[in-house]
Each structure stands twice: as structure tokens, then as C-alpha cells.
Design an enzyme around this catalytic site. Structure first.
Site: not given
Length: 486
Positions: A354-356
Site C-alpha cells: 500500500e502506497c509506500a
């Protein structure tokens, strides 16, 4: 019925001092010898890190959009188990909720601090920024107290008071309006929490300094506020009838598992799920690991900034949110771990990012090499992408089946090219495609709270179990590895 003293810390707007008061109150009550539970309304990951320092307990979020409003009281009871008092920090202004444009169909104020206060039957303490104001502060407080009679705005704490004279003026005006003043905090520059492009710097990145700041905040609140009156106010909260949330019960009741009852993991074949942590990967919800463990996984944390090897016997990898853009050089320098992540993905182990985590799996981040699991280029941008999302799974993955609906949140100042792969992870309510599904890898900007779709934990755990392909449903097992870099 369960009696649990509790207070909601709210404000007219962001920047009034909610986090200062909430963290300081948690620390002050803990210093009195009380077991204190800290909670954050909304999707924010950063404030809960400071709550954990103040309370010595795992951080907890309460978000009606991500988890469903029916789970707010059960999740609160679960997170506060064993506590003697709970402090719940609000989000934005007291009545500010999900954007009706991006989240259509919700009533005004859905997901707001006021909404959660109603669901918990908790008294509300309003933090007022008193700088540059006088008697008008009473009109502001009275307006907030009268705006929605379904909540109990039971008192105020004045923040950034300038002098004895200023405090007397403010107290007199509020007393005349029938509003209790439970504390007055003087202006001080001695306690500051630095910020950057996504808000406060996470506590994990400044642990020693943050711990000292929390101690000073506790001392400040103890000296500035009436703790006995605050505890008496917290004890006014009515008993909660809702049962505590339980991860095993949530898994058993997950509708998505009805079509795949064989996802239970044999005890003899327990998978090891590694979850990234440390300063670069600070964003995560506590209940995710609890659900994975309830599904049969052994959860182990590791720090991609410092650990050169994945945890022993890792069979599944979760890379949550955080700030890899701030630590890109250190992540690049840990070449041994990057190669292990790439090898794990090539072998078909489930990887959820997720994201990072999406940035870490990319070929590069701001020109610096990352894991290269996905053929993406990631970079910082000047644009903040922020908001709740309704999403539909576009393809079977280790988290969802095609067509499954989830609710999530975006929060980043980076972009990846391409924005989605040949097999996109999600279609948002706007019609936008986002994210990447490639074999057993799913990577996306979408943050989700697994309490809202607990089947994700069962699917991921099953995929991480040896010989998992024979135990997943046929559609998931047939996802090709095309798109994962060799």
C-alpha cells in the site's frame, strides 16, 4: 453492558491543539497510574503513533467509512480492553466528515468526530485556540454546543492563552455562557512537533525526542487542566452494550468467505507473514496483524532500513504505508534486502503493498533503485492526493476477488508511471483505474482497514501457506505472473 470512562477531544478546526491535548491528557492520566487507551478518529496513521508512546498500548483508529459505523463501538471496546479510561482524539473540525462529492450517498458529517462521539455516547471536550480572541470565544463554544443536540459538548480547554488577564477574560465569558472551562494552556514554544509534506513527522522517526515531548506534554496538561474534573466527565459516559470486536469472529462472519470455505489454514502449515515497519513504513492499522494471526499466520515485523534479511521462513510480505521518499537513499543502500524481496515475489509468494509499499516495489523512486518487482518509476510531486475512495477489485488477487467492493483512503504526494498495470488492482467510484495485480503481487496507493473487509486476511494467509495454489479458489490460482520483473 460495559462501563468504560471516555472522552472525545475535539476542536472547531484543525490546528487548534487536539493532538497536544489528547496526547498530553493520555500521558498525564497514565502518570497517575491509570491504564489509558488512546484512539484516533479517521484514517490518520501519524497521531496514533504518538498515542502509543503516551499510553504504552497499541494505536487504534475509529473510522466509520473504512470499517463501517456498526463496528465503531465494538472496535473501541476491543482496543480499550483492560483500560480504565479512554481518550479519543477527533479529526478536523468537530462536524467535518467525509466529502459528499467524493463519497456520495452519505449523510452530512458522516465519519466526523461528532458522528463517532454519538456512536460511542462519549462526552466531547472542545479545544479552543484562544490566541487573538477574547469574549468571542464564548460565542464560538456556545454555537458548537448547540449545533447538534445529539452530542454532549461538556466543556472546553483553552489553548494558547496569553496572560493571567487574558485567561480571566476568557473564563468569565464562558462561565456566563454556562460552559465549563476544564483547563487553560499558556502559549509555549517549548513543546513542538515538527511537520513536513504529509503532516507531523511520525513518532517512529524521532522516538527518543518524541518520548521526551510526550512526557513534557503530560506535565503541561497536568499543570494546566483539572484532571479530577476531566475524569469525572469521562465517567459520565453511559455503558456500552455492543460486544467487543473479535478478529476470529470477524473472519468467520466474512461474507466473501462463504464461497471459499477451504481457506482455513492447517495448524501444521502455519505461514510466516512479514510486515514492514521502522521509520520508512510507519503507516498501518493494529487490527491487520490481529486478523492475520486469527487466520492462522505467524506475523513478524522487520525494518527495511536496517534489516538486511527478511524474517526467517517468510512466506508472505506486507508493505504498508510510510515515507520511503524521505529514506530512499537508505532503502537503496540495503541492496541485500531489496534482492530478497524481489526473489520472494518471483517465487510466487503473496506480496501486498500500500502506497509506500508500492513505491518500494517500483524500479526506482526519485531516480534511486528500489526492489524492481514492478516496472514502475515513482517520484515526488507537488500535488497532494487525499480522500476516501469506493473501490471495486478489477482482478482476483491475494486480497480480493474480482468484483469485491472495498472502502479505502488515499494520502500521498508521489506518483507512479504507469498508474496502473495491464491488470489494474482497483476501479474507483470515479471510474479511474489504479494499482497493479501481477501474479501474487498487489500494489496500490489505496489504504484499507481490514476490519472493513476481513476476508483479505484469510485470503492472504491462505496464499502464504505452502501449496497455497491448490487451496485458493480457481480464479485466484490462475492469475499469471505476467508483469512481475524477472
Amino acid at each position: 453492558m460495559v462501563a468504560l470512562p471516555r472522552l472525545v477531544i475535539a476542536a472547531p478546526a484543525s490546528g487548534c491543539g487536539k493532538t497536544t491535548v489528547a496526547c498530553g491528557l493520555m500521558a498525564a492520566l497514565r502518570a497517575r497510574g491509570l491504564a489509558v487507551s488512546g484512539h484516533k478518529i479517521g484514517p490518520d496513521y501519524i497521531d496514533p503513533g504518538y498515542h502509543a508512546l503516551a499510553t504504552g498500548r497499541p494505536p487504534r483508529n475509529l473510522d466509520p467509512f473504512l470499517s463501517g459505523e456498526e463496528l465503531i463501538a465494538p472496535l473501541f471496546r476491543h482496543g480499550a480492553a483492560g483500560a480504565q479510561v479512554a481518550v479519543i482524539e477527533g479529526v478536523m473540525g468537530l462536524f467535518d466528515g467525509a466529502d459528499p462529492v467524493t463519497v456520495p450517498g452519505q449523510e452530512p458529517g458522516f465519519g466526523s468526530t461528532a458522528h463517532v462521539a454519538r456512536l460511542l455516547g462519549a462526552p466531547v471536550l472542545l479545544v479552543l485556540d484562544a490566541a487573538r480572541t477574547g469574549r468571542s470565544v464564548a460565542a464560538l463554544a456556545a454555537g458548537f454546543a448547540a449545533f447538534d443536540q445529539r452530542i454532549d459538548v461538556a466543556g472546553v480547554i483553552l489553548n494558547r492563552v496569553g496572560s493571567d488577564r487574558h485567561e480571566r477574560l476568557l473564563r468569565q465569558a464562558l462561565t456566563e455562557s454556562g460552559i465549563a472551562v476544564l483547563g487553560a494552556i499558556r502559549r509555549t514554544e517549548a513543546i513542538t512537533t515538527p511537520s513536513r509534506h504529509l503532516g507531523l513527522i511520525p513518532a517512529a522517526e524521532r522516538a527518543a525526542v518524541a518520548a521526551q515531548a510526550i512526557t513534557r506534554l503530560g506535565d503541561l496538561i497536568a499543570a494546566s487542566c483539572d484532571l479530577d474534573a476531566l475524569l469525572a466527565l469521562a465517567r459520565r459516559a453511559p455503558d456500552l452494550a455492543a460486544p467487543a470486536w473479535d478478529p476470529a469472529t470477524a473472519l468467520a462472519a466474512a461474507p466473501a468467505l462463504a464461497a471459499a470455505p477451504d481457506l482455513a489454514v492447517p495448524a501444521a502449515r502455519q505461514p510466516v507473514v512479514a510486515i514492514a515497519g521502522g521509520a520508512a513504513f510507519t503507516f498501518g492499522y493494529t487490527e491487520q496483524a490481529e486478523l492475520l494471526e486469527a487466520a492462522g499466520a505467524r506475523v513478524v515485523s522487520f525494518d527495511p532500513l536496517h534489516d538486511e534479511d527478511l524474517p526467517a521462513a517468510t512466506t508472505g510480505l506486507i508493505l504498508g504505508g510510510g515515507f520511503p521518499e524521505v529514506h530512499a537513499a537508505e532503502l537503496t543502500a540495503n541492496e541485500r534486502l531489496r534482492e530478497q524481496v524481489s526473489t520472494l515475489a518471483r517465487r510466487g509468494a503473496p506480496v501486498a503493498a500500500e502506497c509506500a509499499g508500492l513505491l518500494y516495489l517500483a524500479r526506482s523512486l526519485d531516480g534511486q533503485p528500489m526492489c524492481g518487482v514492478l516496472d514502475l518509476a515513482a517520484a515526488m510531486t507537488a500535488t497532494l492526493t487525499l480522500g476516501y475512495r469506493h473501490a471495486v477489485a478489477m482482478h482476483d488477487s491475494v486480497l480480493a476477488r474480482a468484483g469485491d467492493q472495498v472502502r479505502g483512503h488515499e494520502f500521498h504526494r508521489t506518483s507512479v508511471v504507469p498508474a496502473h498495470g495491464a491488470q489494474a488492482a482497483w476501479r474507483f467510484g470515479s471510474g479511474e483505474l489504479e494499482g497493479h495485480v501481477a501474479g501474487s503481487v498487489i500494489a496500490s496507493y489505496l489504504h484499507t482497514h481490514w476490519t472493513g473487509h476481513p476476508a483479505a486476511a484469510a485470503r492472504f494467509t491462505a496464499a502464504a501457506t505452502p501449496d497455497a495454489a491448490s487451496r485458493l479458489d480457481a480464479a485466484s490460482a490462475s492469475v499469471a505472473m505476467k508483469g512481475v520483473r524477472a
